[in-house]
Motif scaffolding. Structure first.
Motif: not given
Length: 397
Positions: A242-265
């Motif tokens: 993670y880098e703060s420039t990514d936003g409030a929470y991390p990005k999902a990898p391109s091969t994984c469809a997780k995208d909500t904050r709950e899924e990322i956490v």
């Protein structure tokens, strides 16, 4: 006379400046984003200049290479009596249970790479022949990897086998009659298992698989596989560190469809506060995190030797990732908002390559990573990485 030639002189000067700008802009390590027209060999993790420097250091008795070489030479992987244990089907379940050939394959791949390095340092043909014997033993029988850990197992072993094959193919002038069969094994058994990534598995899987994929691509001169590995890496690393420039929470990898904050956490082991350098597996344990970080670095190092500067693309992400974890390994207090205030240390000897690039090539100060690196020297061999103090310590070539 002088006044008459000034316009011409000015034109020539401007032309030379323009030409130099074009040349600088076209330097492959800065400008290329995909496979080169022709691959550089040897060029999987180490190149000839690095190998020559390591050899000179060992022959001169210079440190830390001499101690690293002595440790390698004393290891079980270096024995000329080493006997490979190939099998047709390697079956590996979660945590290598069942372990039907898993440890044997990993060890044999590490032994092949060890003997290839010993050949280069000593010029003793017996080591090259032993490396070939190990690689030939597997290429004669291996057909598949099965069970749940098959992709990761293929990555572990394929990374080391591609390095061994690269060194022997491009530095040993002796006979390797079954080289084509070994190449066929990497192309048909290993590469299909690792080239498309690992989806939503923990990130060390995909990075290790990509480490193997890019090494195999270079060894086979496979441009499409090389570019695919670059694409997977570029999509995974921001989803792993993670880098703060990514936003409030991390990005999902391109091969994984997780995208909500709950899924990322949830994917980030329940960690809900994020800071620069935190990894997707930090709150799992530092051992797997170390695997992910060093595999990411291996991909960048191989790409660098081929003229693609993933190190520059990564910006602060890689160095922050190492700093975040080596700082805690070196004794810094664990924040209460990190992993519930408790972490499982054990990053491993995984920092030589990244420190060599950012400090020795670029001059970046990394005192925390350096202190950790020196405390782990000489780095040994484990799963898919081996003898990196020998090959990369203070070696900016």
């Amino acid at each position: 006379m002088l006044r008459l030639h000034r316009p011409l002189l000015l034109i020539l000067t401007m032309t030379l400046i323009a030409a130099s700008v074009v040349l600088v802009a076209a330097r492959p390590s800065e400008a290329m984003t995909k496979a080169p027209a022709a691959f550089k060999h040897p060029g999987v993790l180490v190149d000839k200049a690095q190998l020559d420097f390591a050899r000179q250091q060992v022959l001169a008795g210079a440190q830390p290479q001499k101690a690293a070489y002595d440790a390698m030479k004393a290891s079980s992987y270096a024995a000329l009596s080493y006997t490979p244990k190939p099998r047709a089907i390697v079956e590996c379940g979660s945590s290598s249970n069942p372990n039907n050939g898993c440890s044997d394959e990993r060890d044999d791949a590490l032994a092949a790479y060890t003997h290839a390095l010993l050949w280069y340092i000593t010029r003793d043909d017996r080591y090259a022949k032993k490396a070939i014997q190990i690689m030939d033993a597997w290429s004669a029988v291996l057909k598949d990897h099965t069970n749940s850990n098959a992709p990761l197992q293929t990555g572990w072993s394929g990374a080391s086998f591609s390095r061994a094959g690269e060194l022997i193919k491009y530095t040993y002038g002796g006979q390797w009659a079954q080289r084509g069969r070994f190449e066929k094994m990497l192309r048909e058994v290993y590469l299909p298992e690792v080239r498309n990534g690992a989806g939503c598995k923990n990130g060390n899987w995909e990075l290790i698989m990509t480490d193997a994929a890019i090494g195999i691509a270079v060894f086979l001169d496979d441009h499409a596989a090389f570019d695919k590995a670059l694409s997977i890496w570029r999509g995974r690393l921001p989803g792993y560190v993670y880098e703060s420039t990514d936003g409030a929470y991390p990005k999902a990898p391109s091969t994984c469809a997780k995208d909500t904050r709950e899924e990322i956490v949830d994917y980030w082991q329940g960690q809900s506060t994020f800071s620069n350098g935190l990894a997707q597996e930090t709150c799992r344990d530092f051992g797997h995190t170390g695997w992910g970080l060093t595999a990411a670095t291996h991909v960048a190092e191989t790409a660098y030797h081929q003229g693609v500067n993933l190190y520059a693309e990564a910006g602060k992400r890689l160095t922050d990732g190492y700093y975040f974890h080596t700082r805690l390994e070196n004794g810094a207090a664990v924040p209460s908002n990190l992993c519930g205030g408790t972490v499982k240390k054990g990053l491993g000897a995984v920092t030589e390559v990244v420190y060599n690039h950012y400090h020795n090539r670029l001059g970046q100060q990394m005192p925390t990573t350096l202190a950790y690196t020196e405390a782990k020297r000489p780095a040994g061999a484990n799963y898919f990485f081996a003898w990196e103090t020998l090959t990369h310590a203070n070696n900016p070539r």
